[in-house]
Write an enzyme that holds these catalytic residues in place. Structure first.
Site, short mmCIF file in Angstrom:
data_model
loop_
_atom_site.label_atom_id
_atom_site.label_comp_id
_atom_site.label_asym_id
_atom_site.label_seq_id
_atom_site.Cartn_x
_atom_site.Cartn_y
_atom_site.Cartn_z
N GLU A 161 1.11 -5.57 -5.63
CA GLU A 161 1.17 -6.46 -4.47
C GLU A 161 -0.15 -7.20 -4.34
O GLU A 161 -1.14 -6.64 -3.88
CB GLU A 161 1.46 -5.69 -3.17
CG GLU A 161 2.84 -5.09 -3.09
CD GLU A 161 3.13 -4.47 -1.73
OE1 GLU A 161 2.37 -4.74 -0.77
OE2 GLU A 161 4.11 -3.70 -1.64
N GLU A 199 3.83 3.02 -1.68
CA GLU A 199 2.56 3.27 -1.00
C GLU A 199 2.53 4.65 -0.35
O GLU A 199 2.10 4.82 0.78
CB GLU A 199 2.28 2.17 0.04
CG GLU A 199 2.11 0.80 -0.59
CD GLU A 199 1.82 -0.30 0.43
OE1 GLU A 199 0.96 -1.15 0.14
OE2 GLU A 199 2.46 -0.30 1.49
#
Length: 587
Positions: A233, A157
């Site tokens: 995710e 991320e």
């Protein structure tokens, strides 16, 4: 060979619909890995994903741990034995609601490291030394070498943090030069600034989200039309903070989003499939504003995450809802879930032995360090625990407020040995007023650290205090006594009955069992502290909840007598008794 095309994934020439679930080996005891992995297979998954936390494996610079809970090699073998493919998301940064996002605390003590998660030369030198040790563990498990690891993540991320894409390219090249030859990927939120800041040309881009899957994949395709749709995710639940409520998600709602992805042919990694536990002091923290790091929110010990496989490995309503969706994609009948281990019978354990922390500082604390201004935990060489800071206020003088700046995260204030209150980070509580009647007054701060921030610009924070003032005047000439906590139970304590006096108290009792079994410990009437079972730190407890019980995995126990130790920081308002319960209470 594992290959990627705009249409999807293939393995050895056959299409592979990646149906993955996150399970972190470091949040579940090794003896329980096979059970949890079987549950993932029974839910209909064909792949398991795990992060690799750098700080777990390199607790001190150049000192490595790959044993027990940290045995990544054994875990990857276990995933293959369970018939699952694997996705590995290694450090340097993982987020994961894990202490400091996986970055080692000691980076904050290296004055040559000016910044993390960028092309800072001193930081990258540490990363490359770590990769020299880590990548040879992962490389033999790649599908290119007959193993089951399909993909490896570059960084986690990154678009949520920075724009140094040269740093991402550097990491990718460092992995390649150390034998990682399977596809590399990134994962980010499905917004333009995430995807422009966090992706790397030539490597797969994936997205993370909890809902509105079609919109997310549309945005991904706008930026990366050559990449297949994959949610790295899928947030099917969420984590909890101390002082907040327990977060749950409706199973039908989560299953509908999962079906939206699988019906469209997208691949998915369920985060979390099995959450596990933040044992010891490994729970991280967040802030209400990740961009400024304001308002600190430490995470609870449980990482149940409202996942389909719960903290103990049991199947939930969400498990069965997901199994119904995933079962339609299976090539044959799914296996039945694994039987659950036995549960301890409900009962009470009296902790009849005790000793005051201040009476055993010589046995527990590192040598006293003197400095002009308070030193941070990192400068003192302590990862987590307590530090007793002390100095003298010259007098005589009338009462003025004592203020503490940069408190991370909680401090008991003592004036000439008497307790004067508890200060908490970001609290609006008034500062204590202190008068100096004679020539001087001794002020001590017993500072406790909670988890380091794991997301946003607050990553890499220091623990301790930065400045202490009496009215507008800085206080100098400090001493510090570090007391590390979180690993084994402190040894050699003179157990008896604690003498009267202020400060935290250790309590000890014994649980007798016929056979090892799972259980939950509750501490009604206790306030805040830590629990150890047979020398293993289960984690933190705190009366403000939402978590009210701590999970006790069966491998920690042995037939016969088992030691329970509690360090109560604030004082117990009831009997010094802990309860064994058959059900969790997460709020």
């Amino acid at each position: 060979m594992f290959q990627i095309s705009p249409e999807g994934f293939s393995l050895d020439g056959r299409p592979l619909h990646l149906l993955s679930g996150a399970m972190h080996y470091f949040r579940t005891l090794p003896e329980q890995w096979p059970h949890r992995l079987h549950q993932l297979r029974a839910m209909g998954l064909n792949t398991v994903e795990t992060y690799v936390p750098w700080n777990l494996h390199e607790p001190r610079p150049g000192s490595y741990d790959f044993e027990g809970l940290a045995d990544l090699d054994a875990f990857l073998h276990a995933t293959a034995d369970a018939g699952l493919h694997a996705i590995v998301r290694p450090s340097p940064y993982i987020c994961a609601e894990w202490e400091n996002g996986g970055l080692p605390w000691w980076l904050g003590a290296d004055r040559d490291v000016r910044a993390v998660r960028c092309q800072d030369p001193a930081y990258l030198a540490h990363v490359e030394r770590w990769y020299d040790r880590l990548m040879p563990v992962i490389a033999p498990h790649q599908v290119s070498r007959g193993g089951n690891v399909l993909m490896v993540q570059i960084e986690n991320e990154y678009g949520s943090y920075g724009t140094d894409t040269g740093y991402l390219r550097h990491l990718a090249e460092a992995m390649r030069s150390r034998g990682i030859d399977v596809p590399l990927f990134t994962s980010d939120g499905p917004e333009d600034f995430f995807l422009t800041g966090g992706t790397v040309p030539g490597h797969l881009a994936t997205v993370n989200f909890g809902s509105r899957a079609t919109e997310a994949f549309t945005e991904l395709r706008r930026f990366r039309p050559e990449d297949p749709a994959m949610c790295m995710e899928f947030w099917c639940g969420w984590f909890d903070h101390w002082g907040d409520g327990h977060t749950v998600r409706d199973p039908k709602d989560a299953a509908a989003t999962l079906a939206e992805m699988t019906d469209a042919g997208a691949s998915v990694n369920i985060y979390m499939a099995h959450g596990g536990t933040n044992f010891g002091t490994w729970a991280g923290a967040n802030t209400k504003d990740p961009a400024t790091g304001e308002t600190y929110l430490p995470d609870v010990t449980s990482y149940d995450y409202d996942a389909p496989v719960d903290e103990r490995g049991g199947t939930t309503e969400k498990f069965w809802a997901f199994r119904e969706v995933l079962g339609k994609l299976a090539e044959g009948p799914l296996p039945d879930p694994a039987p659950m281990p036995a549960l301890l019978p409900a009962g009470r354990v009296e902790l009849s032995e005790s000793v005051r922390l201040f009476d055993v500082l010589n046995e527990l604390a590192a040598p006293t360090v003197a400095s002009a201004v308070p030193l941070t935990f990192e400068e003192l060489g302590i990862e987590h625990g307590l530090v007793l800071y002390g100095t003298d206020i010259p007098g005589p003088r009338k009462a003025y407020p004592l203020s503490v700046q940069g408190l991370a995260d909680r401090a008991h204030v003592f004036v000439d040995g008497e307790p004067r209150g508890v200060l908490e980070r970001d609290s609006d509580a008034p500062w204590p007023e202190i008068a100096v009647e004679g020539a001087s007054t001794r002020v001590e701060l017993l500072v406790e650290s909670m988890g380091r921030v794991n997301y946003g610009t607050g990553v890499g924070e220091h623990k301790g205090v930065s400045r202490v003032l009496h009215t507008q005047q800085l206080l100098h000439n400090w001493t510090a006594r570090p007391v590390p906590l979180g690993n084994g139970t402190p040894d050699g304590l003179p157990w008896g009955t604690a003498a009267e006096g202020p400060g935290p108290v250790f309590h000890r009792g014994f649980l007798d069992v016929s056979e090892p079994a799972d259980g939950y410990l509750a501490l009604p009437g206790w306030t805040k502290g830590y629990v150890w079972v047979n020398g293993f730190c289960l984690g933190r407890y705190w009366e403000q909840g939402p978590q009210r019980t701590l999970y006790v995995p069966w491998p920690l126990l042995r037939a016969g007598r088992n030691e329970i130790v509690v360090l109560e920081l604030d004082g117990c308002d009831a009997e010094t008794v802990v309860e064994v319960r058959e059900l969790p209470d997460l709020g």
